[in-house]
Scaffold this motif. Structure first.
Motif, short mmCIF file in Angstrom:
data_model
loop_
_atom_site.label_atom_id
_atom_site.label_comp_id
_atom_site.label_asym_id
_atom_site.label_seq_id
_atom_site.Cartn_x
_atom_site.Cartn_y
_atom_site.Cartn_z
N SER A 36 0.84 -1.20 0.00
CA SER A 36 0.00 0.00 0.00
C SER A 36 0.87 1.25 0.00
CB SER A 36 -0.91 0.01 1.24
OG SER A 36 -1.50 1.28 1.41
N GLU A 39 -0.21 3.55 3.08
CA GLU A 39 0.23 3.03 4.38
C GLU A 39 1.75 3.13 4.51
OE1 GLU A 39 -1.56 1.94 6.99
OE2 GLU A 39 -3.51 2.18 6.02
N LYS A 54 -4.89 9.66 0.12
CA LYS A 54 -4.54 9.12 -1.20
C LYS A 54 -5.38 9.83 -2.26
CE LYS A 54 -7.43 5.13 -0.06
NZ LYS A 54 -7.37 3.70 0.26
#
Length: 163
Positions: A36, A39, A54
């Protein structure tokens, strides 16, 4: 946050410099194996995932639309469509998103896009003094006030994220 000019580096940073915006650049070593991008950014910067947002590109009734949501959640496509008075929303083809914005997946910034797209920022951004968004490439984030992001992208602010 300092109001000093950062080296341009990306169109997003150039746009922030051009606007005279207050922002901070955060660089980290991107790991291509990380599952990710968001993350990874939060972990690398030591920031809560609720403050790292995002940039997703969707199509609402055939019109490309940028959604800016926390990495700790997901995009609610129905809510995005409603936020722009649309009927149907679906994630955009990644290659189309890259061609249109001028950025690569995992590095798409809501700022400095090749073609300016309508933008919606999740209302949760307002709960923070600053948030982080992609600065236009993997491993590079900008931290700025949510109001600054909304103003520079002419964004609507609406509840478009799911926890």
């Amino acid at each position: 946050m300092a109001k000093k000019k950062a080296p341009a580096g990306t169109p997003a940073i150039a746009a922030l410099n051009s606007a005279g915006a207050q922002f901070t650049v955060h660089a980290y070593e991107h790991d291509p194996a990380h599952p990710s991008y968001g993350e990874e950014a939060a972990q690398a910067m030591g920031v809560s995932p609720d403050r790292v947002f995002k940039t997703l590109v969707a199509e609402v009734d055939g019109v490309l639309t940028v959604a800016v949501v926390p990495v700790s959640g997901s995009l609610d496509l129905k809510a995005l469509a409603a936020a722009v008075s649309g009927k149907r929303a679906a994630m955009a083809d990644p290659a189309l998103a890259e061609r249109t914005t001028g950025y690569v997946r995992g590095g798409i910034s809501p700022l400095g896009q090749r073609k300016r797209l309508r933008t919606v920022v999740d209302e949760s951004a307002g709960a923070h003094a600053t948030i982080c968004v992609s600065a236009g490439r993997r491993g590079l984030e900008v931290e700025l006030a949510p109001a600054t992001l909304a103003a520079l992208t002419d964004a609507a602010v609406a509840p478009i994220a799911r926890a």
